[in-house]
Design an enzyme around this catalytic site. Structure first.
Site, mmCIF file in Angstrom:
data_model
loop_
_atom_site.group_PDB
_atom_site.id
_atom_site.type_symbol
_atom_site.label_atom_id
_atom_site.label_comp_id
_atom_site.label_asym_id
_atom_site.label_seq_id
_atom_site.Cartn_x
_atom_site.Cartn_y
_atom_site.Cartn_z
ATOM 1 C CG ASN A 101 76.428 -0.274 30.001
ATOM 2 O OD1 ASN A 101 76.515 -1.275 29.288
ATOM 3 N ND2 ASN A 101 75.286 0.331 30.242
ATOM 4 C CG HIS A 118 82.250 -6.195 31.634
ATOM 5 N ND1 HIS A 118 81.163 -6.380 30.828
ATOM 6 C CD2 HIS A 118 82.428 -7.360 32.283
ATOM 7 C CE1 HIS A 118 80.709 -7.633 30.968
ATOM 8 N NE2 HIS A 118 81.462 -8.240 31.861
#
Ligand code: BV8
Ligand code: ZN
Length: 253
Positions: A101, A118
């Site tokens: 997330n 990410h």
């Protein structure tokens, strides 16, 4: 909901617990997931919006999408699932939290060490000279933030499809998957690589793998235990049952 005793036993014996989270852990905070029927990818094409090519082709469209997501995230609050995971960081000799997330809700719930595979949507940097950009990005549609150093294009500091993950992040995540005793896969469809390899690496190296997800995923038939419920419900119940289990063990010694 029922917590399998074997799971309580494995957690009680664990030296190292690792958790991988995906968009599902933020669903109860009102942040849309990607692949659920009402998810982000239901209306939009990820390749167009979460990729370098998409950004190059239409930076306006990509920026208006990210600006919208930042607004949703700024209004969101961590939910009981995030808080339960934050509590777990002090319950084991070793604990690793890995997230796909970009919303930083784990940080806001008190998790101190978060491996962000990410990147994050809160920070931005220059696509061309890579300098961090702290200027305003909430510009009216049609205006793009420009790098004050080289005049280049500013982008969100997320990892797009086709981009390498930060090497230190993926290495630390793989090391944790390789060496942990219990591996939780929470709120992820386990379809995006190389993050999706992590639960498999854990399982192959002898970890007890638990999935926390109300739906069926590619992992579901492969894990050692599944809590088929929303993480905001399942994780607080798990911690509660674990507390009772530990008390019972101590009293019976
Ligand atoms: C790379 C940031 C290569 C951006 C994201 C094999 C090996 C390596 C790469 C590939 C490969 N095969 C294909 C690839 C390419 C690609 C890929 O994996 N494609 C997929 C679609 C097949 N991977 C990449 O491009 C990665 N880069 O590998 O580079 C390379 C190698 C060398 C040199 C150069 C390059 C980069 C991937 C990162 C992309 N960025 N996000 C942004 O957010 O804007 S991906 C994004 O989507 C998320 O970060 C996340 O990873 C993914 C979505 O997954 P989930 O989080 O699982 O969310 P989803 O909606 O899918 O599922 C939600 C789940 O929650 C559901 O199961 C639902 O049931 C559940 N749920 C719902 N409510 C709840 C709940 N669970 C619990 N409680 C609830 N209440
Ligand atoms: Zn620049």
């Amino acid at each position: 909901m029922e917590i399998p005793e074997i799971l309580l036993q494995k957690i009680a014996e664990a030296e190292h617990v690792a958790i991988l989270t995906g968009a599902g852990v933020s669903a109860e905070s009102g942040i849309k997931t990607f692949r659920d029927p009402d998810g982000l990818w239901a209306q939009l094409n990820p390749a167009e919006l979460a990729s370098v090519e998409g950004f190059m082709a239409n930076p306006q469209l990509v920026w208006s999408w990210y600006r919208h997501r930042v607004e949703v995230i700024n209004d969101a609050k961590p939910n009981p699932g995030h808080y339960a995971i934050a509590k777990m960081q002090d319950m084991f000799p070793k604990f690793t939290l890995i997230t796909q997330n970009v919303d930083r809700l784990h940080h806001r719930a008190g998790s101190r060490k978060v491996i962000e595979l990410h990147g994050n949507i809160v920070e931005n940097h220059c696509f061309d000279c890579k300098s961090p950009f702290t200027g305003d990005t909430a510009l009216p549609d049609g205006h793009l933030p420009v790098c004050p150093i080289c005049g280049g294009r500013i982008r969100p500091s997320v990892v797009w499809f086709g981009e390498m993950l930060p090497v230190d992040a993926i290495e630390a995540a793989e090391e944790a998957a390789y060496s942990c005793d219990v591996f939780f896969s929470v709120g992820t469809s386990a379809e995006v690589y190389p993050a999706a390899n992590l639960p498999v690496t854990a399982k192959r190296n002898g970890a007890f793998v638990v999935e926390v997800n109300p739906n069926f995923t590619v992992l579901s038939g492969y894990v050692d235990a599944k809590l088929a419920a929303p993480s905001g419900e399942a994780l607080p119940v798990l911690l509660d049952e674990f507390g009772k289990y530990k008390k019972f063990i101590e009293e019976s010694l």
